[in-house]
Write an enzyme that holds these catalytic residues in place. Structure first.
Site, PDB file in Angstrom:
ATOM      1  N   CYS A 215      -1.052  31.638   6.394  1.00  0.00           N
ATOM      2  CA  CYS A 215       0.337  32.104   6.400  1.00  0.00           C
ATOM      3  C   CYS A 215       0.625  32.969   5.180  1.00  0.00           C
ATOM      4  CB  CYS A 215       1.289  30.912   6.444  1.00  0.00           C
ATOM      5  SG  CYS A 215       3.030  31.379   6.587  1.00  0.00           S
TER       6      CYS A 215
ATOM      7  N   CYS B 113       4.686  25.050   8.572  1.00  0.00           N
ATOM      8  CA  CYS B 113       6.004  25.674   8.567  1.00  0.00           C
ATOM      9  C   CYS B 113       6.553  25.984   9.949  1.00  0.00           C
ATOM     10  CB  CYS B 113       5.971  26.933   7.711  1.00  0.00           C
ATOM     11  SG  CYS B 113       4.533  27.974   7.956  1.00  0.00           S
TER      12      CYS B 113
END
Length: 505
Positions: free
Chosen positions: A184, A285
């Site tokens: 990410c 997330c």
């Protein structure tokens, strides 16, 4: 709306505060000569601190900053306060990124906040009942409103799915254990987003990561920027940032690199942030409150397989699919007489091997290979290095020797790593990050244990795993309860209470 970049997907931006983006040009104040601030944040001599206080006080007096709050000006040492900058700040709605924003604002920088929406699009078939990002955005908006900082919402759902989630799924299908946080950071936060705002006039991009970046002085701009450990070794996130490129690193500021977590919480109270009492987020997330196993089941499905004891080949029970398990895992096995640990997997035959002797001294690993190498300085490493290594996020390091070799197919270089101590939880697909003292120099993906010191699976177990018709095994054996011994189970404290050991996850 951000314009489409050459060869890249369109990134949609929704403005939360009207008429505030982009910020108006500002006049630069006279430059104040200052030592590189990040170098002071880690291990600066005490003699440097008074000089820094004096210079920051001079800056704050000129600019009328600190947002009306009283705090130690040394906390601005990772904010480059000697310059007036335009900074794009990644804001998640959590305490860390919010404090980072306020510190940058207090240092006199012109900030624009960005909330990255990487949750699935509204038309995506999802089975969750509540919006996982709505509350985050509410807090992010409230934090920005306190100091009139513009906030933009950037939709990167497609980019996240293509570059992170799909990779995770493929790795699990191959029996490896990827790290979504590393991906990410590399591909989304400081990848797709950084590319999207490129050319919009920002000097730097900032976030609430616990790490420190030391940039070269103006007369040494050809030198590389350096990623160093944060002051808080427990919260340090350089492991998650270790796969960045030098081009990415040169554009980053991490205001929290010189501040312990407990002080960040105090600063949140000092700034009276609306989220000052909010708990830190956990997990991946994009999943919000959903367990990762549920997501994997939705995307890959389930396929029943057998669980075998590694030492005996005994048939102990059934599992949902090898992709739900990683080496060193204890939870989810549902076997009596434990604790049991996953010690190996047969991906081709969908078999999971387990043992109660996971911590035996002769069954640990200390040698492995690392591929997909990336060095933060963009400079090829020396042939052999004596370094430090992290094989998972956390404060623990190993001393190690690293030798660079060509892979078998000669396509890429691989690092052959020899740890100074045994490790029980090396998992293929996870990252190994390398350090030279406090400096993170790069990382790569763990590919295999190659010194035959991995957990030994007996021949009988290997043969049973290859059986085509496993229904012939009959019912699982009755597991005998193992005699208790304080040396046999490191997951049980003296009072008998189990504690969680997260190995290789």
């Amino acid at each position: 709306m951000l314009k489409q970049l050459a060869g890249r997907t369109v990134v949609t931006v929704t403005s939360v505060l009207p008429s505030l983006f982009p910020p108006k040009p500002f006049s630069r104040l006279p430059t104040i000569k200052l030592l590189p601030p990040n170098s002071l944040s880690l291990a600066s001599p005490s003699s440097s601190r008074p000089r820094f206080y004096s210079l920051v006080s001079q800056i704050s007096h000129q600019r009328g900053i600190f947002d009306g709050a009283s705090f130690d000006p040394y906390y601005l040492s990772c904010c480059m306060p000697e310059k007036r900058l335009r900074v794009a700040v990644l804001l998640s709605g959590g305490v860390d990124s919010s404090v980072a924003l306020r510190l940058l604002h207090a240092a006199g920088h012109e900030c624009t906040a960005f909330y990255l929406k990487i949750w699935f699009q509204e038309d995506f078939e999802n089975f969750w009942s509540e919006c996982p990002w709505d509350e985050d955005l509410k807090y992010a908006r409230a934090v920005c409103n306190q100091v009139d900082v513009p906030l933009e919402v950037v939709h990167l759902t497609d980019e996240y799915w293509k570059n992170v989630v799909s990779y995770i799924i493929k790795e699990y299908q191959c029996g490896r254990t990827p790290n979504p946080d590393v991906l990410c950071n590399t591909r989304i936060k400081f990848g797709a987003f950084m590319d999207a705002v490129n050319g919009m006039g920002f000097d730097y991009i900032a976030s609430g990561h616990y790490a420190s970046v030391i940039h070269p002085s103006s007369d040494e701009m050809n030198e590389p920027s350096v990623l160093e450990l944060s002051k808080d070794m427990v919260k340090d996130q350089t492991y998650f940032l270790s796969h960045l490129s030098q081009a990415q690193l040169k554009r980053l500021i991490f205001p929290l690199g010189c501040i312990p977590k407990e002080e960040v919480r105090k600063l949140a109270t000092t700034f009276d942030l609306p989220n000052k009492d909010r708990k830190d987020s956990q997990g991946i997330c994009f999943l919000g409150k959903i367990k990762f196993s549920e997501f994997v089941a939705r995307q890959i499905g389930e396929k029943e397989g057998i669980i075998l004891e590694a030492e005996t080949g005994d048939f102990l029970g059934m599992h949902r699919g090898f992709w739900f398990y990683t080496i060193g895992q204890r939870q989810g096995l549902r076997l009596p007489g434990g604790p049991w640990y996953v010690v190996d997997k047969d991906v081709n035959n969908n078999v999971v091997f387990v043992s109660r002797n996971y911590f035996s001294i002769d069954k640990n690993r200390r040698s492995f290979r690392v591929g997909s190498l990336k060095w933060l300085s963009d400079r090829p490493p020396q042939e052999t290095w004596q370094l430090q290594c992290k094989v998972r996020h956390g404060p623990g390091f190993y001393n190690c020797n690293v030798t660079i070799e060509q892979s078998e197919d000669e396509d890429e270089e691989v690092a052959v790593v020899q740890l100074s101590e045994d490790d029980q939880g090396l998992a293929a697909g996870q990252f190994a990050a390398f350090y030279n003292g406090r400096t993170c120099i790069g990382s790569g993906v763990i590919s295999e244990s190659w010194d035959d010191q991995g957990f030994p699976v007996c021949e009988k177990a290997m043969e049973i795993a290859k059986l085509e018709d496993k229904s012939k095994l009959g019912k699982p054996v009755k597991i005998k309860v193992k005699p208790e011994s304080p040396l046999e189970d490191e997951s049980v404290q003296k009072d008998g209470t189990e504690i969680e050991i997260a190995v290789g996850s």
